[in-house]
Design a protein around this motif. Structure first.
Motif, PDB file in Angstrom:
ATOM      1  N   GLY A 186      40.022 -19.091  21.849  1.00 13.66           N
ATOM      2  CA  GLY A 186      40.320 -19.376  23.256  1.00 13.66           C
ATOM      3  C   GLY A 186      39.167 -19.924  24.063  1.00 13.66           C
ATOM      4  N   LYS A 187      38.018 -20.188  23.424  1.00 16.12           N
ATOM      5  CA  LYS A 187      36.842 -20.664  24.174  1.00 16.12           C
ATOM      6  C   LYS A 187      36.912 -22.151  24.503  1.00 16.12           C
ATOM      7  N   ARG A 188      37.803 -22.878  23.861  1.00 12.45           N
ATOM      8  CA  ARG A 188      37.961 -24.314  24.147  1.00 12.45           C
ATOM      9  C   ARG A 188      39.351 -24.595  24.703  1.00 12.45           C
ATOM     10  N   GLY A 189      39.837 -23.705  25.506  1.00 10.56           N
ATOM     11  CA  GLY A 189      41.153 -23.883  26.131  1.00 10.56           C
ATOM     12  C   GLY A 189      42.165 -22.933  25.535  1.00 10.56           C
ATOM     13  N   GLY A 190      43.122 -22.574  26.355  1.00 11.67           N
ATOM     14  CA  GLY A 190      44.177 -21.674  25.908  1.00 11.67           C
ATOM     15  C   GLY A 190      45.259 -22.422  25.152  1.00 11.67           C
ATOM     16  N   ALA A 191      46.201 -21.669  24.632  1.00  7.43           N
ATOM     17  CA  ALA A 191      47.258 -22.263  23.833  1.00  7.43           C
ATOM     18  C   ALA A 191      48.568 -22.379  24.598  1.00  7.43           C
ATOM     19  N   SER A 192      48.670 -21.763  25.752  1.00  2.54           N
ATOM     20  CA  SER A 192      49.939 -21.747  26.471  1.00  2.54           C
ATOM     21  C   SER A 192      50.225 -23.093  27.134  1.00  2.54           C
ATOM     22  N   THR A 193      51.420 -23.603  26.879  1.00  2.00           N
ATOM     23  CA  THR A 193      51.880 -24.819  27.535  1.00  2.00           C
ATOM     24  C   THR A 193      52.426 -24.445  28.915  1.00  2.00           C
ATOM     25  N   LEU A 194      52.692 -25.457  29.736  1.00  2.00           N
ATOM     26  CA  LEU A 194      53.313 -25.185  31.039  1.00  2.00           C
ATOM     27  C   LEU A 194      54.648 -24.491  30.858  1.00  2.00           C
ATOM     28  N   THR A 195      55.392 -24.898  29.841  1.00  2.00           N
ATOM     29  CA  THR A 195      56.701 -24.287  29.597  1.00  2.00           C
ATOM     30  C   THR A 195      56.537 -22.826  29.203  1.00  2.00           C
ATOM     31  N   GLN A 196      55.536 -22.506  28.397  1.00  2.00           N
ATOM     32  CA  GLN A 196      55.281 -21.114  28.035  1.00  2.00           C
ATOM     33  C   GLN A 196      54.846 -20.309  29.256  1.00  2.00           C
ATOM     34  N   GLN A 197      54.029 -20.906  30.116  1.00  2.00           N
ATOM     35  CA  GLN A 197      53.616 -20.210  31.330  1.00  2.00           C
ATOM     36  C   GLN A 197      54.824 -19.940  32.234  1.00  2.00           C
ATOM     37  N   LEU A 198      55.741 -20.912  32.304  1.00  2.00           N
ATOM     38  CA  LEU A 198      56.967 -20.706  33.075  1.00  2.00           C
ATOM     39  C   LEU A 198      57.788 -19.575  32.464  1.00  2.00           C
ATOM     40  N   ALA A 199      57.922 -19.557  31.138  1.00  3.01           N
ATOM     41  CA  ALA A 199      58.665 -18.493  30.462  1.00  3.01           C
ATOM     42  C   ALA A 199      58.060 -17.130  30.773  1.00  3.01           C
ATOM     43  N   LYS A 200      56.722 -17.075  30.777  1.00  2.00           N
ATOM     44  CA  LYS A 200      56.037 -15.814  31.089  1.00  2.00           C
ATOM     45  C   LYS A 200      56.324 -15.391  32.527  1.00  2.00           C
ATOM     46  N   MET A 201      56.299 -16.352  33.456  1.00  2.98           N
ATOM     47  CA  MET A 201      56.582 -16.041  34.864  1.00  2.98           C
ATOM     48  C   MET A 201      58.019 -15.552  35.053  1.00  2.98           C
ATOM     49  N   LEU A 202      58.938 -16.164  34.323  1.00  5.22           N
ATOM     50  CA  LEU A 202      60.356 -15.864  34.526  1.00  5.22           C
ATOM     51  C   LEU A 202      60.819 -14.602  33.811  1.00  5.22           C
ATOM     52  N   PHE A 203      60.284 -14.343  32.614  1.00  2.00           N
ATOM     53  CA  PHE A 203      60.916 -13.342  31.773  1.00  2.00           C
ATOM     54  C   PHE A 203      60.051 -12.208  31.256  1.00  2.00           C
ATOM     55  N   THR A 204      58.741 -12.281  31.360  1.00  8.66           N
ATOM     56  CA  THR A 204      57.946 -11.200  30.774  1.00  8.66           C
ATOM     57  C   THR A 204      56.879 -10.710  31.733  1.00  8.66           C
ATOM     58  N   ASP A 205      56.553  -9.442  31.598  1.00  9.23           N
ATOM     59  CA  ASP A 205      55.413  -8.847  32.282  1.00  9.23           C
ATOM     60  C   ASP A 205      54.299  -8.725  31.245  1.00  9.23           C
ATOM     61  N   ARG A 206      53.131  -9.201  31.574  1.00  9.74           N
ATOM     62  CA  ARG A 206      52.025  -9.216  30.617  1.00  9.74           C
ATOM     63  C   ARG A 206      51.606  -7.795  30.259  1.00  9.74           C
ATOM     64  N   SER A 207      51.575  -7.518  28.978  1.00  6.22           N
ATOM     65  CA  SER A 207      51.162  -6.212  28.480  1.00  6.22           C
ATOM     66  C   SER A 207      49.678  -6.243  28.133  1.00  6.22           C
ATOM     67  N   SER A 208      48.992  -5.128  28.334  1.00  6.56           N
ATOM     68  CA  SER A 208      47.582  -5.037  27.957  1.00  6.56           C
ATOM     69  C   SER A 208      47.430  -4.605  26.493  1.00  6.56           C
ATOM     70  N   ASN A 209      48.516  -4.144  25.893  1.00  7.36           N
ATOM     71  CA  ASN A 209      48.521  -3.733  24.498  1.00  7.36           C
ATOM     72  C   ASN A 209      48.561  -4.983  23.610  1.00  7.36           C
ATOM     73  N   PHE A 210      47.600  -5.123  22.700  1.00  5.65           N
ATOM     74  CA  PHE A 210      47.487  -6.322  21.850  1.00  5.65           C
ATOM     75  C   PHE A 210      48.758  -6.579  21.040  1.00  5.65           C
ATOM     76  N   ILE A 211      49.310  -5.554  20.440  1.00 11.68           N
ATOM     77  CA  ILE A 211      50.506  -5.723  19.599  1.00 11.68           C
ATOM     78  C   ILE A 211      51.704  -6.151  20.449  1.00 11.68           C
ATOM     79  N   LYS A 212      51.886  -5.497  21.592  1.00 10.20           N
ATOM     80  CA  LYS A 212      52.986  -5.883  22.482  1.00 10.20           C
ATOM     81  C   LYS A 212      52.780  -7.297  23.005  1.00 10.20           C
ATOM     82  N   ARG A 213      51.521  -7.640  23.334  1.00 13.42           N
ATOM     83  CA  ARG A 213      51.237  -8.979  23.857  1.00 13.42           C
ATOM     84  C   ARG A 213      51.518 -10.046  22.804  1.00 13.42           C
ATOM     85  N   THR A 214      51.205  -9.757  21.538  1.00 14.91           N
ATOM     86  CA  THR A 214      51.498 -10.688  20.449  1.00 14.91           C
ATOM     87  C   THR A 214      53.004 -10.895  20.323  1.00 14.91           C
ATOM     88  N   PHE A 215      53.765  -9.810  20.405  1.00 17.41           N
ATOM     89  CA  PHE A 215      55.231  -9.907  20.357  1.00 17.41           C
ATOM     90  C   PHE A 215      55.752 -10.713  21.551  1.00 17.41           C
TER      91      PHE A 215
END
Length: 197
Positions: free
Chosen positions: A60-89
């Motif tokens: 992640g040091k040369r930019g993140g992997a999330s596209t605008l569409t993924q960021q929109l999906a995150k805004m619309l449907f998920t709450d960011r988890s601090s748990n690594f395994i849950k965040r991966t899912f």
């Protein structure tokens, strides 16, 4: 609440958001957003495999992997988890939702949804409210430097809050304008004149 002559007296709301169509958003905002957040937005189908691979290799040091569409999906449907395994899912869920969004909506509709949904803090939810709160204008009238500031805030609105951290916000605005220059959205001459503002 309106006066008897139809003029607005005040308003009540849970979120200060009035959605706008893509055509009502300044091209400066769209160009700044794509140049900064997702350079290959018009080319991928929701998940940028090249960006994901780069983020994994460089952690992640040369930019993140999330596209605008993924960021929109995150805004619309998920709450960011601090748990690594849950965040991966959650990341896998965002990929699936992103692919569905890309099938159901045009790229312009996705950009409009993203900009209408984003919370710029200070009671500015959505691009319409952000344009009014920060610049007392409409979203279709935002100039390059104004668009760059708002897009810069997308990285972290609390950190790049112009009302609390103006110097940090100006630095971030310059990063966005540099990305726009690098991607050919603005010329070197425009960049040089805008950085003096």
């Amino acid at each position: 609440i309106l006066f008897s002559d139809g003029a607005q007296m005040g308003q009540y709301y849970r979120e200060n958001r009035i959605p706008v169509d893509y055509e009502e958003i300044s091209p400066n905002v769209v160009r700044a957003l794509i140049a900064t957040e997702d350079e290959r937005f018009r080319e991928h189908s929701g998940v940028d495999l090249r960006g994901t691979l780069r983020a994994a290799i460089f952690l992640g040091k040369r930019g993140g992997a999330s596209t605008l569409t993924q960021q929109l999906a995150k805004m619309l449907f998920t709450d960011r988890s601090s748990n690594f395994i849950k965040r991966t899912f959650q990341k896998f869920q965002e990929w699936i939702i992103s692919a569905q969004l890309e099938r159901q909506y045009t790229k312009n509709e996705i950009i409009a949804m993203y900009l209408n949904r984003f919370d710029w803090i200070n009671q500015a939810v959505g691009i319409n409210s952000a344009a009014r709160v920060y610049f007392n204008t409409t979203p279709d009238s935002l100039r390059i430097e104004e668009a760059a500031m708002l897009v810069g805030m997308c990285k972290n609105p609390a950190l790049f809050n112009p009302m609390r951290r103006p110097d940090t916000t100006l630095h971030r605005r310059m990063v966005v304008m540099d990305q726009m220059r690098r991607n050919g959205v603005i010329t070197v001459a425009q960049y040089d004149s805008l950085k003096l503002l």
